[in-house]
Every structure is written in C-alpha cells, then in structure tokens.
Design a protein around this motif. Structure first.
Motif: not given
Length: 520
Positions: A170, A173-174, A176-181, A184
C-alpha cells in the motif's frame, strides 16, 4: 821731520786708537750684559707671577669641577635611589599580584576537585540506576515471554512481518501515485504559468550598438563640421567625449562611443547644428549644453513611462529618475530598463497565476536592477547598491529582500523574491538577449575612464576610438603646461599596470585656458 819719527808717531797713534776701540768694546759689552741681566730678572719675575696666577686659576677650576662633580654624583645617586624605589615597588606589586593569582588558582583547583568528586558520585549513582532499570526491563521481558510463549526476537519478527505485509504494497502504491500526480501537475502548471507570462509580455528587445549614423544634406557639410584646421570637430569631440568618424561614406557621419548617453547628446547636438547651419566652437558648445538638458528630460520621461507601463504607483521621484537612467545602461548587450520592465511584467503575471501579491511582484521586478544606474558612482555590486537605494527611499522589507535575493546572494524567503528571481532568469536567458563581448568591452572602457579620473587635477575624460585613445581635460589652475607631460606619463603607467587591453592606448592630455569678457 825724520821719516822714522813720523812712522813711529803713526804707529803710536794706531796703537792708541786700537786700544781705545778695544776699551770701548769691552765697556759696551759690559753695559749690554748689565741690561740683559736686568731684563732677564724682570722676565723671571713675570714668569713667576704668571705661574702663580695659573696655579691659583687651576686651583679655582679644580674646586669648581669638584663641586660640579659632587653635585652630579648627588643627582645621579638621587635618580638611582628613585629608580630603585620604583622598581622595588613594581616588584612588590608583581609579587602581590602573583600571590593573588596563586590564591585564586588554589581556590579554583579546590572548586574543581569538589565538582569532580560530585560528578564521580553522580556518575556512580547514574550507573546504579541504569543497572537497576536494566534489571527491571529484563524481568518485564521475561514476564512477557512467559505470558506470550514467544521470545522478544520472535515477537519482533512476528509484528514486523504482519506490519510489512500489510503496509509495504500500500505504501509503495500510494507513494508512486502521489509522486507521479504531483510531478505532472507541478510541471504542467509551471509550463503554463511561464509560457503564459512570456507570451503576454510584449517588451521590445533592441541591443544598442556603439555607433550612431547622422545623415548629412550633402558632402560639403563634412568640411564645415571639420572646420578650419579641425577646430569644430575637435570642439565637438572634446565636449561630448564621442569620436566622430568622417570617412568615404557619402552624406553620413558616424558617431562612436560606448556610452549611449554621450552618443545621444552628440547626435542631437550635431543634428541641430546641421539644421541651424552655423557651425563654430561657441555654437557647438551651446548646442551640446541644450542636448544634455534634453537628454536629462528624456531620462525623466523614460522613468515615468516605465512606471506607467508596469502600473507601479507611489514610487519616489528619485527612483523614477534612476529608472530613466537605466535606459542608457546595458547588461551583456541587453538594455537594463527594457529588461526591468520585462521582469516586472513576467513576475506580475506569474504572481497573478499563483494568487500571490501582484503589485509587490511588479514593483520588485521593476526596481530589482536599480543599482545598475549607480554602479559608475558608488563602489560595490549592483545588488548591494540597489538594496541601499531602495531602503533610502522607504521601500518595504519584502521589496528589499526580493532585490537582495534576485541573484541568489541570500536565500529567497518570500514568494515575491522567488518570482523576481525566476522572472530575471527568464528575461536574461532569452536567446540573443545578452552579449558577453559587448559587456566586457564597456567595462574595459569604464575602467579606463576611472583610472584617468583618479588623478588630481583631471576635470573630465572620455574614452574614444573604441578604447584606443583616452582624451583627458585637466584644470588649468591646478596643472601647468610643463606638468601635462608628466600627468600623461603617470596615467599611461597606471593603465599599463591595472588594465588588460589589446594593442596600445593613446593618452591625450588637453589643458585649455579661457579668458571671457563682455562688450557693453
């Protein structure tokens, strides 16, 4: 008478005469001897008298010398006694001071020993408490192990295994999601803000050259501008510090100078002289003075126009004048006033996009390089000069911090400072905005004039011929005609010692005396 009788008489007379002479001689000798003995006796008495007086004088001087020697010995003895007393008192003071220091050191040593004893006792007490706490902790772990049926290592492994199994996936995943978002969104937003600010900024970018061309109505005007024996062109070059190049170009004269203000003054004055038609030294001097006043007025107008264009209000009038002076300053070939206006627009637009204070961003962007208007007059970097000038004219702390931080001299602590720093980098990084060679060339010419102005008696000087000549006007009441050669030599030596330059530089010292009278 018988001859024999006569002969006997003659012989008797001769003998009598001889005896008389001998008797007279002995009587004279006796008299002289008596006189000599009398003189010798008087001389001996005089010698005895002189010897007696000399002995008395010597005795008197001997007594005086003894008295003086005794006085000197007494004086030296008194001074020696005084010196000995002073030294003795100083030694006593030193001894008392040493005794006091020894007593102080003894007290300090005693205090240190007491503190060391206290520290040792506290360390022993702390060690005892630590051992007691370790024992209690050990008993608690043993109790927990008996209750749970697991050792401490097994319990740790069990808990960590369960936690890792639940959180590792978890967490990854979190993250990676936060970094990518965030990446960008941040990149997209930054691109939008910067591109929008640059697109909306419509500032002109014109790199000033070091020459200006003045058109002529005909080639005959060149001769009139040169004047009889070149007096007109020499006067114009001397008053403006600009080099007039009259070559084979038809109906045109080129004005050459690294300083745009001087070049503009010379251009206006020359155009007015061509229109007027009366070209002589007095008229040239009058036109140059009028052109200077006109350029000063234009500097003020440029400053006011910059304030109006950027929408910055309430600025001190002296700051407005300094902004106008930046019209004639360049940084790496980029006009400083145009650059400041552009930075003001870009910083204001970015502030509007992110919701920051637009007015503060524009104001700081407009005056962030204000120190460059005074770098010729005040020592120091343009950042430090700009902060001092802004502080002098009551700009607030946020504006001062933005000026101070726009080149990274200090860490930016406000949003406005970061925006001004970014806008300055954007404006300076535009392709073709700056030219390194022009800036270095101008700095060299400014240094050349600075060296000449450092000498006493120099009234004004101008670097001309692209820095291959410097024309120096000296004060006639300070420097005589026979001193001009020495001044020129000293300036040339200082230029050789402090300046790097290609080729050679001609040092031209001019001394002029004027007499003015009015016919009434």
């Amino acid at each position: 008478m018988d001859p024999k009788t006569i002969l006997a008489c003659v012989i008797s007379a001769v003998i009598a005469f001889a005896l008389g002479g001998i008797l007279c001689f002995f009587m004279g000798v006796a008299y002289r001897r008596k006189v000599a003995e009398a003189e010798l006796g008087s001389a001996e008495e005089e010698a005895k008298r002189i010897l007696s007086e000399a002995i008395k004088s010597a005795e008197s001087k001997k007594k005086e010398a003894l008295v003086e020697a005794k006085d000197e010995i007494y004086k030296m003895r008194s001074e020696a006694d005084k010196d000995i007393k002073e030294r003795r008192s100083e030694v006593q003071r030193q001894e008392r001071r040493l005794v006091q220091k020894e007593e102080s050191m003894d007290r300090k040593i005693e205090n240190l020993e007491k503190k060391d004893e206290q520290l040792q006792s506290k360390l022993k007490e702390a060690d005892a408490r630590l051992a007691e706490s370790d024992e209690i902790k050990k008993r608690q772990f043993e109790m927990l192990e008996r209750i749970s049926g697991l050792t401490s290592e097994q319990a740790k492994e069990y808990l960590l295994a369960n936690l890792e199994n639940e959180l590792v996936h978890e967490k990854a995943v979190k993250i990676n999601q936060y970094e990518t978002t965030l990446k960008e969104e941040a990149e997209q937003k930054a691109r939008e803000i910067i591109s929008t600010a640059i697109q909306r900024c419509a500032a002109d970018h014109v790199a000033e050259a070091t020459v200006s061309v003045v058109p002529l109505p005909n080639d005959e005007m060149k001769g009139r501008i040169i004047g009889r024996e070149g007096r007109n062109i020499r006067t114009l070059e001397t008053l403006t510090g600009v080099d007039l190049i009259i070559d084979d170009t038809p109906e045109a004269i080129t004005l050459s100078s690294y300083d745009p203000v001087r070049r503009e003054v010379a251009r206006i004055a020359l155009e007015r002289l061509i229109q007027d038609g009366r070209i002589h030294p007095a008229r040239i001097e009058e036109m140059v003075e009028k052109a200077r006043r006109e350029v000063d007025a234009k500097i003020k107008q440029d400053g006011e126009r910059a304030v109006l264009d950027t929408g910055v209000h309430g600025m001190h009038p002296e700051l407005v004048k300094l902004l106008g002076r930046m019209r004639y300053r360049t940084s790496y070939g980029q006009n400083v006033l145009d650059h400041s206006i552009e930075v003001s627009h870009i910083a204001g637009m970015m502030a509007a996009e992110i919701g920051a204070d637009v007015n503060s961003a524009k104001r700081a962007g407009l005056i962030h390089d204000i120190g460059k208007a005074l770098t010729h007059e005040i020592e120091g970097s343009h950042v430090a000069i700009g902060v001092d000038v802004a502080k002098k004219y009551k700009e607030n702390a946020n504006i001062l911090h933005a000026i101070e931080a726009h080149h990274g001299d200090v860490e930016p602590k406000t949003i406005v400072a970061c925006l001004v720093q970014a806008a300055d980098a954007i404006s300076a990084a535009r392709p073709g905005a700056r030219r390194e060679n022009v800036e270095n060339y101008i700095k060299r010419l400014e240094k050349l004039e600075e060296i000449a102005n450092s000498f006493d008696g120099v009234e004004k000087c101008f670097a001309i011929q692209a820095g291959r000549e410097i024309r120096i006007m000296v004060k006639p009441e300070v420097i005589r005609d026979d001193q001009t050669t020495l001044v020129a030599r000293e300036i040339a030596k200082k230029i050789e010692a402090e300046l790097d330059y290609p080729g050679q530089i001609k040092v031209h010292v001019v001394r002029e005396s004027r007499a003015i009278e009015f016919a009434k």
